[in-house]
Design a protein around this motif. Sequence first.
Motif, PDB file in Angstrom:
ATOM      1  N   LEU A 101       9.903  80.844  43.562  1.00 36.04           N
ATOM      2  CA  LEU A 101       9.749  79.699  42.669  1.00 36.04           C
ATOM      3  C   LEU A 101      10.988  79.604  41.776  1.00 36.04           C
ATOM      4  CD1 LEU A 101       7.119  77.870  41.863  1.00 36.04           C
ATOM      5  CD2 LEU A 101       7.119  79.263  39.810  1.00 36.04           C
ATOM      6  N   ARG A 104      11.210  78.142  35.346  1.00 34.93           N
ATOM      7  CA  ARG A 104      11.094  76.925  34.535  1.00 34.93           C
ATOM      8  C   ARG A 104      11.422  77.218  33.079  1.00 34.93           C
ATOM      9  NH1 ARG A 104       9.666  75.670  39.437  1.00 34.93           N
ATOM     10  NH2 ARG A 104       7.987  74.184  39.805  1.00 34.93           N
ATOM     11  N   ASN A 198       3.317  85.091  35.466  1.00 34.94           N
ATOM     12  CA  ASN A 198       3.262  83.640  35.691  1.00 34.94           C
ATOM     13  C   ASN A 198       2.685  83.454  37.094  1.00 34.94           C
ATOM     14  OD1 ASN A 198       3.607  80.898  35.922  1.00 34.94           O
ATOM     15  ND2 ASN A 198       5.830  80.986  36.188  1.00 34.94           N
ATOM     16  N   PRO A 199       1.350  83.577  37.197  1.00 36.08           N
ATOM     17  CA  PRO A 199       0.745  83.556  38.534  1.00 36.08           C
ATOM     18  C   PRO A 199       0.668  82.131  39.075  1.00 36.08           C
ATOM     19  CG  PRO A 199      -0.974  83.643  36.879  1.00 36.08           C
ATOM     20  CD  PRO A 199       0.339  83.659  36.129  1.00 36.08           C
ATOM     21  N   PRO A 200       0.362  81.998  40.358  1.00 36.30           N
ATOM     22  CA  PRO A 200       0.135  80.646  40.881  1.00 36.30           C
ATOM     23  C   PRO A 200      -1.087  80.049  40.180  1.00 36.30           C
ATOM     24  CG  PRO A 200       0.323  82.278  42.641  1.00 36.30           C
ATOM     25  CD  PRO A 200       0.191  83.034  41.367  1.00 36.30           C
ATOM     26  N   TYR A 201      -0.965  78.832  39.653  1.00 38.57           N
ATOM     27  CA  TYR A 201      -2.114  78.280  38.908  1.00 38.57           C
ATOM     28  C   TYR A 201      -2.396  76.806  39.191  1.00 38.57           C
ATOM     29  CZ  TYR A 201       1.551  77.011  35.414  1.00 38.57           C
ATOM     30  OH  TYR A 201       2.659  76.535  34.763  1.00 38.57           O
ATOM     31  N   ILE A 202      -1.823  76.284  40.243  1.00 40.84           N
ATOM     32  CA  ILE A 202      -2.074  74.870  40.559  1.00 40.84           C
ATOM     33  C   ILE A 202      -3.359  74.758  41.396  1.00 40.84           C
ATOM     34  CG2 ILE A 202      -1.070  72.768  41.514  1.00 40.84           C
ATOM     35  CD1 ILE A 202       0.761  73.868  39.408  1.00 40.84           C
ATOM     36  N   LEU A 210       1.466  67.184  42.891  1.00 43.33           N
ATOM     37  CA  LEU A 210       2.802  67.710  42.556  1.00 43.33           C
ATOM     38  C   LEU A 210       3.896  66.781  43.071  1.00 43.33           C
ATOM     39  CD1 LEU A 210       2.771  71.541  43.400  1.00 43.33           C
ATOM     40  CD2 LEU A 210       2.967  70.508  41.126  1.00 43.33           C
ATOM     41  N   ILE A 214       8.756  69.626  44.429  1.00 42.68           N
ATOM     42  CA  ILE A 214       8.125  70.939  44.241  1.00 42.68           C
ATOM     43  C   ILE A 214       7.279  71.266  45.470  1.00 42.68           C
ATOM     44  CG2 ILE A 214       6.481  72.263  42.857  1.00 42.68           C
ATOM     45  CD1 ILE A 214       7.289  70.587  40.428  1.00 42.68           C
ATOM     46  N   ALA A 222       3.368  80.664  45.759  1.00 42.34           N
ATOM     47  CA  ALA A 222       3.717  80.913  44.353  1.00 42.34           C
ATOM     48  C   ALA A 222       3.125  79.838  43.438  1.00 42.34           C
ATOM     49  CB  ALA A 222       5.236  80.945  44.184  1.00 42.34           C
ATOM     50  N   LEU A 223       2.541  78.814  44.042  1.00 39.28           N
ATOM     51  CA  LEU A 223       2.020  77.683  43.256  1.00 39.28           C
ATOM     52  C   LEU A 223       0.504  77.577  43.290  1.00 39.28           C
ATOM     53  CD1 LEU A 223       4.599  75.041  44.540  1.00 39.28           C
ATOM     54  CD2 LEU A 223       4.392  75.775  42.156  1.00 39.28           C
ATOM     55  N   GLU A 253       1.273  82.997  31.715  1.00 40.76           N
ATOM     56  CA  GLU A 253       1.523  81.557  31.671  1.00 40.76           C
ATOM     57  C   GLU A 253       0.308  80.851  32.268  1.00 40.76           C
ATOM     58  OE1 GLU A 253       5.382  79.994  32.684  1.00 40.76           O
ATOM     59  OE2 GLU A 253       4.489  78.207  33.598  1.00 40.76           O
TER      60      GLU A 253
HETATM   61  N1  GLN Z   1       4.918  75.436  36.269  1.00 41.68           N
HETATM   62  C1  GLN Z   1       4.977  75.309  37.688  1.00 41.68           C
HETATM   63  C2  GLN Z   1       4.883  73.846  38.090  1.00 41.68           C
HETATM   64  O1  GLN Z   1       4.383  73.041  37.374  1.00 41.68           O
HETATM   65  C3  GLN Z   1       3.861  76.073  38.348  1.00 41.68           C
HETATM   66  C4  GLN Z   1       4.066  77.524  38.206  1.00 41.68           C
HETATM   67  C5  GLN Z   1       2.913  78.323  38.656  1.00 41.68           C
HETATM   68  O2  GLN Z   1       2.032  77.910  39.431  1.00 41.68           O
HETATM   69  N2  GLN Z   1       2.873  79.487  38.166  1.00 41.68           N
HETATM   70  O3  GLN Z   1       5.339  73.471  39.124  1.00 41.68           O
END
Ligand code: GLN
Length: 292
Positions: A101, A104, A198-202, A210, A214, A222-223, A253
Motif C-alpha cells: 500500500l 498516506r 494500519n490494518p486493512p479496513y475497507i 474506492l 486505489i 492491504a485494503l 488507524e
Molecule cells: N486509507 C486507505 C484508503 O483510504 C486505506 C488503508 C487501509 O485499509 N488500511 O485507501
Amino acid sequence: MAKEEKFTDIITLDYAIADITRALKESGFETPGLDALLIVAHVLNWEKERVLAHRDEIFSEKQILMINESVTERLCGRPVAYITGKKEFYKNTFAVDERVLIPRGDTEILVEEALRIAGGMKGDISILDLGTGSGAIGLSMACELKNATVVLSDISAEALEVASQNAENLGLTGRVKLIESDLFDGLCGLKFDMILTNPPYISSDGMNALPPGIRQWEPYEALYGGSDGLSYYRSIFAHAPDYLNDGGIILAEIGEDQAVQVREIASGCGFNTIETLKDLAGLDRVISAKIG
Ligand code: GLN
C-alpha cells in the motif's frame, strides 16, 4: 499532450511540466501539477526542489522517451508513487511498488501520536508495526527513537521484501526485525510496549466505492477488511493484550466512520483507556487503547 502526441522536440522542464499537467487535468486527475512535477523529477532522478530551481533546462532524447512512458502509465491510472517507485512519509522517503500500500499522509497522525507517547516512556522501547507493508510506520518510529527496537510484521513475504529494502535504505537494519506473520500467529512469546497498526479496513461497499486508482492498483489484501471492514480489529484487539507489556499501548488507524465500532471492540477485549484522534481533515483516524 494528447494521448497520441509525443514529445519529440527540444523541450524545457517548464514546458514539459505545463504540458503534462494539462494532459492529466484534461483526463480528470486530481493533482495534475504535483503529478507532473514528480514524474519529471523521477525521470531526471532529481529532487523536486531541484527541478523547480532549474526549469529552463532541457531534456535529453532518452529522457523524453521516459517522460512519454511515465505519462502514458499515469494516464492508465497507475499511481504516481508506483511510477516513481517512492513516496514521502513523515520525515523520510520510502521505496514503494505494487507489493505494498502507498503510505498516506493521514497515517502520519498515528506516528506523531506514537512518538508523543513514546517520549513519556523510560528506557528501551519495543515496538511492533503489525501489517507493516512498506514499513513506513515502524521505520519512521525507529528513525526518531534511537532507544527503540522495532518488529515489522506482515502476512505478505513480498511486502516484507519492500520493508526490508526500506530498512536498509534508512540504515536501520540493526534495530529492526522483519517477521512474516498472519497477525500475531508468528509472534508468539514476544511482548511490546507499543503495537502500531494500519490494518486493512475497507468494507465490501467501501471497496466498490474506492477510486479506481486505489482499487485497481493497490494490493487488495492491504485494503479489504471483511464485509463490514472491521474483521482485523476484532482479531487484533482480541489478541493484543497477550503481546503488550504492562502499561503498553496499541494505536490503530481506522476508517473515518469506524471510531464507535472500533472503540466497542477494544473495550470488549478489556481495554479501558481508549482515545480517538482526528486527521488533518478533522476525521476520526486513530484509536489508541490501553489496559489500566
Ligand atoms: N486509507 C486507505 C484508503 O483510504 C486505506 C488503508 C487501509 O485499509 N488500511 O485507501
